[in-house]
Design an enzyme around this catalytic site. Sequence first.
Site, PDB file in Angstrom:
ATOM      1  N   TYR A 133     -11.132  12.204  46.142  1.00  0.00           N
ATOM      2  CA  TYR A 133     -12.010  11.903  47.286  1.00  0.00           C
ATOM      3  C   TYR A 133     -12.608  10.519  47.110  1.00  0.00           C
ATOM      4  O   TYR A 133     -12.690  10.000  45.995  1.00  0.00           O
ATOM      5  CB  TYR A 133     -13.094  12.973  47.454  1.00  0.00           C
ATOM      6  CG  TYR A 133     -13.943  13.296  46.242  1.00  0.00           C
ATOM      7  CD1 TYR A 133     -15.018  12.491  45.875  1.00  0.00           C
ATOM      8  CD2 TYR A 133     -13.679  14.423  45.473  1.00  0.00           C
ATOM      9  CE1 TYR A 133     -15.803  12.807  44.782  1.00  0.00           C
ATOM     10  CE2 TYR A 133     -14.459  14.744  44.373  1.00  0.00           C
ATOM     11  CZ  TYR A 133     -15.519  13.934  44.032  1.00  0.00           C
ATOM     12  OH  TYR A 133     -16.300  14.239  42.949  1.00  0.00           O
ATOM     13  N   ARG A 137     -22.058  10.046  40.776  1.00  0.00           N
ATOM     14  CA  ARG A 137     -23.151  10.856  40.223  1.00  0.00           C
ATOM     15  C   ARG A 137     -24.338   9.987  39.855  1.00  0.00           C
ATOM     16  O   ARG A 137     -25.486  10.376  40.045  1.00  0.00           O
ATOM     17  CB  ARG A 137     -22.675  11.586  38.964  1.00  0.00           C
ATOM     18  CG  ARG A 137     -21.816  12.769  39.258  1.00  0.00           C
ATOM     19  CD  ARG A 137     -21.257  13.354  37.976  1.00  0.00           C
ATOM     20  NE  ARG A 137     -20.429  14.490  38.309  1.00  0.00           N
ATOM     21  CZ  ARG A 137     -20.786  15.764  38.107  1.00  0.00           C
ATOM     22  NH1 ARG A 137     -21.922  16.054  37.533  1.00  0.00           N
ATOM     23  NH2 ARG A 137     -19.991  16.732  38.462  1.00  0.00           N
ATOM     24  N   ASP A 166     -27.176  25.099  36.267  1.00  0.00           N
ATOM     25  CA  ASP A 166     -26.219  25.541  35.259  1.00  0.00           C
ATOM     26  C   ASP A 166     -26.882  26.325  34.129  1.00  0.00           C
ATOM     27  O   ASP A 166     -26.216  27.102  33.447  1.00  0.00           O
ATOM     28  CB  ASP A 166     -25.474  24.342  34.662  1.00  0.00           C
ATOM     29  CG  ASP A 166     -24.284  23.913  35.514  1.00  0.00           C
ATOM     30  OD1 ASP A 166     -24.150  24.396  36.652  1.00  0.00           O
ATOM     31  OD2 ASP A 166     -23.478  23.087  35.018  1.00  0.00           O
ATOM     32  N   GLU A 219     -36.156  15.183  28.897  1.00  0.00           N
ATOM     33  CA  GLU A 219     -34.705  14.988  28.825  1.00  0.00           C
ATOM     34  C   GLU A 219     -34.337  14.646  27.379  1.00  0.00           C
ATOM     35  O   GLU A 219     -34.927  13.758  26.780  1.00  0.00           O
ATOM     36  CB  GLU A 219     -34.276  13.850  29.780  1.00  0.00           C
ATOM     37  CG  GLU A 219     -32.871  13.346  29.609  1.00  0.00           C
ATOM     38  CD  GLU A 219     -31.793  14.416  29.734  1.00  0.00           C
ATOM     39  OE1 GLU A 219     -31.845  15.216  30.679  1.00  0.00           O
ATOM     40  OE2 GLU A 219     -30.911  14.453  28.836  1.00  0.00           O
TER      41      GLU A 219
HETATM   42  C1  LIG Z   1     -15.011  18.308  36.649  1.00  0.00           C
HETATM   43  C2  LIG Z   1     -16.257  18.764  37.350  1.00  0.00           C
HETATM   44  C3  LIG Z   1     -16.449  18.450  38.673  1.00  0.00           C
HETATM   45  C4  LIG Z   1     -17.597  18.890  39.333  1.00  0.00           C
HETATM   46  N1  LIG Z   1     -17.770  18.553  40.644  1.00  0.00           N
HETATM   47  C5  LIG Z   1     -18.862  19.006  41.306  1.00  0.00           C
HETATM   48  C6  LIG Z   1     -19.067  18.679  42.674  1.00  0.00           C
HETATM   49  O1  LIG Z   1     -18.263  17.932  43.273  1.00  0.00           O
HETATM   50  N2  LIG Z   1     -20.164  19.180  43.312  1.00  0.00           N
HETATM   51  C7  LIG Z   1     -21.065  19.984  42.664  1.00  0.00           C
HETATM   52  O2  LIG Z   1     -22.034  20.422  43.287  1.00  0.00           O
HETATM   53  N3  LIG Z   1     -20.904  20.292  41.353  1.00  0.00           N
HETATM   54  C8  LIG Z   1     -19.844  19.822  40.662  1.00  0.00           C
HETATM   55  N4  LIG Z   1     -19.688  20.112  39.336  1.00  0.00           N
HETATM   56  C9  LIG Z   1     -20.713  20.936  38.657  1.00  0.00           C
HETATM   57  C10 LIG Z   1     -21.924  20.084  38.294  1.00  0.00           C
HETATM   58  O3  LIG Z   1     -21.550  18.986  37.507  1.00  0.00           O
HETATM   59  C11 LIG Z   1     -22.955  20.915  37.543  1.00  0.00           C
HETATM   60  O4  LIG Z   1     -23.052  22.195  38.099  1.00  0.00           O
HETATM   61  C12 LIG Z   1     -24.314  20.240  37.626  1.00  0.00           C
HETATM   62  O5  LIG Z   1     -24.286  19.020  36.921  1.00  0.00           O
HETATM   63  C13 LIG Z   1     -25.407  21.151  37.088  1.00  0.00           C
HETATM   64  O6  LIG Z   1     -26.629  20.480  37.208  1.00  0.00           O
HETATM   65  P1  LIG Z   1     -27.846  20.898  36.275  1.00  0.00           P
HETATM   66  O7  LIG Z   1     -28.952  19.947  36.620  1.00  0.00           O
HETATM   67  O8  LIG Z   1     -28.083  22.349  36.361  1.00  0.00           O
HETATM   68  O9  LIG Z   1     -27.330  20.642  34.780  1.00  0.00           O
HETATM   69  P2  LIG Z   1     -26.824  19.309  34.099  1.00  0.00           P
HETATM   70  O10 LIG Z   1     -26.252  18.360  35.074  1.00  0.00           O
HETATM   71  O11 LIG Z   1     -25.976  19.715  32.947  1.00  0.00           O
HETATM   72  O12 LIG Z   1     -28.155  18.637  33.537  1.00  0.00           O
HETATM   73  C14 LIG Z   1     -28.815  19.187  32.415  1.00  0.00           C
HETATM   74  C15 LIG Z   1     -29.679  18.092  31.793  1.00  0.00           C
HETATM   75  O13 LIG Z   1     -30.475  18.689  30.770  1.00  0.00           O
HETATM   76  C16 LIG Z   1     -30.409  17.884  29.599  1.00  0.00           C
HETATM   77  N5  LIG Z   1     -30.661  18.784  28.474  1.00  0.00           N
HETATM   78  C17 LIG Z   1     -29.790  19.680  27.946  1.00  0.00           C
HETATM   79  N6  LIG Z   1     -30.391  20.361  26.942  1.00  0.00           N
HETATM   80  C18 LIG Z   1     -31.644  19.874  26.843  1.00  0.00           C
HETATM   81  C19 LIG Z   1     -32.737  20.184  26.000  1.00  0.00           C
HETATM   82  N7  LIG Z   1     -32.649  21.144  25.062  1.00  0.00           N
HETATM   83  N8  LIG Z   1     -33.912  19.509  26.145  1.00  0.00           N
HETATM   84  C20 LIG Z   1     -34.017  18.536  27.104  1.00  0.00           C
HETATM   85  N9  LIG Z   1     -32.984  18.198  27.936  1.00  0.00           N
HETATM   86  C21 LIG Z   1     -31.830  18.867  27.812  1.00  0.00           C
HETATM   87  C22 LIG Z   1     -29.011  17.283  29.633  1.00  0.00           C
HETATM   88  O14 LIG Z   1     -28.926  16.122  28.823  1.00  0.00           O
HETATM   89  C23 LIG Z   1     -28.851  16.989  31.128  1.00  0.00           C
HETATM   90  O15 LIG Z   1     -29.354  15.724  31.476  1.00  0.00           O
HETATM   91  C24 LIG Z   1     -18.562  19.672  38.641  1.00  0.00           C
HETATM   92  C25 LIG Z   1     -18.365  19.979  37.305  1.00  0.00           C
HETATM   93  C26 LIG Z   1     -17.232  19.530  36.657  1.00  0.00           C
HETATM   94  C27 LIG Z   1     -17.049  19.875  35.210  1.00  0.00           C
END
Ligand SMILES: Cc1cc2nc3c(=O)[nH]c(=O)nc-3n(C[C@H](O)[C@H](O)[C@H](O)COP(=O)(O)OP(=O)(O)OC[C@H]3O[C@@H](n4cnc5c(N)ncnc54)[C@H](O)[C@@H]3O)c2cc1C
Length: 332
Positions: A179, A100, A243, A36
């Site tokens: 919510y 979260r 994502d 991370e």
């Molecule tokens: C306003 C809003 C509301 C939302 N509400 C919802 C909801 O209610 N329900 C839902 O399912 N989704 C929701 N989402 C979407 C959700 O937040 C994301 O889709 C989700 O967080 C994606 O998870 P992830 O683990 O793929 O990526 P992320 O949560 O972005 O985690 C990525 C991690 O990787 C780390 N990282 C990044 N680059 C590097 C690197 N080069 N080396 C090491 N670490 C790195 C980051 O610091 C982070 O900790 C919402 C989004 C927004 C903007």
Amino acid sequence: MRCATTETAVVGAGVGGLTAALALRREGFSRVTVYERQAELPFEGYGIQISPNAAALLDGHVFAAAARPPYREIRRWRDDAVISRIDLQRYRTPYYTMRRGDLIAALASPVVLNAPVRSAADLDAEIVIGADGLNSALHGAIASDRPRDSGYVAYRAVVPAGLDRVVVWLGPGRHLVAYPIGGGVNVVAVVPDDGVALEDGFAEWHPAPRRLIALMNGSPSHLLRDRVPLPCWHEGKVVLIGDAAHPMLPFAAQGAVQAIEDAAALAPLLRHPDAFARFEAARRPRVERIFAMSRAGLQSYHLPDGSEQRRRDRELAAAPANALDWLYGVNS
Ligand SMILES: Cc1cc2nc3c(=O)[nH]c(=O)nc-3n(C[C@H](O)[C@H](O)[C@H](O)COP(=O)(O)OP(=O)(O)OC[C@H]3O[C@@H](n4cnc5c(N)ncnc54)[C@H](O)[C@@H]3O)c2cc1C
């Protein structure tokens, strides 16, 4: 040949990366390292909705502090009239809303912090799972595109109010989601990125949503972005999830949920020689459907009052009770 002792690197300790690490360990992968870039895990206080399709994939303890809203109501901006009410209790697993930070804490296992990864070449691992989010560095192994601006920003706040359900108010050019989460109400206001002050944009709205907006004073906003869907989610020893692979606009509240589904689908496949291709084949059709649904919200959520809006509202009102079973019912 992939085997249970394979060194597996997970890049990113968000919802997707942490769920992947847990799922891998459950599958018998003992040498899993999560990297991370930040100095600590993102224990942020904003809310997240975890629908039954993902909740069913996680241990029940994850949701100890979560709320279980019984309905999602879609309401009109002007008079607060209910357009549609979706029953969230028709699934075996509840629909949860929570902080979260509570979700991250419940999923957390050992993570190497302060460890930004620039590319898979930095890592001495046979398998690299890129779970590094919208601005993924590992995405660069597969494509050179950049995140695409939606033209909308989201303001988020947890406000001191009471609410037992999910409410989405739809209005011209903007919408508001609220919510319950432990100790308050999570509010997300999605508005055009035009510099208009938050309260001014909602000045004509019904007092019910305006009361929530007034409590959000000074909350930060950030630009909503997604990406053009990738033609492929893997390359060499790298596979992307969440994502990093398919960032979507938050209008279906499925970004983190789909990251959880990805992690749960990938881990049991990893011993197959063609694991990444199998994973992508299994996941892509569903993810693309949800991605398109989320993107469609840009227009349909923000229609000006008129014939198109009335047609949308009629369709929402007429949707059968099982309309979202394909989405929420999976695995639940
Ligand atoms: C306003 C809003 C509301 C939302 N509400 C919802 C909801 O209610 N329900 C839902 O399912 N989704 C929701 N989402 C979407 C959700 O937040 C994301 O889709 C989700 O967080 C994606 O998870 P992830 O683990 O793929 O990526 P992320 O949560 O972005 O985690 C990525 C991690 O990787 C780390 N990282 C990044 N680059 C590097 C690197 N080069 N080396 C090491 N670490 C790195 C980051 O610091 C982070 O900790 C919402 C989004 C927004 C903007």
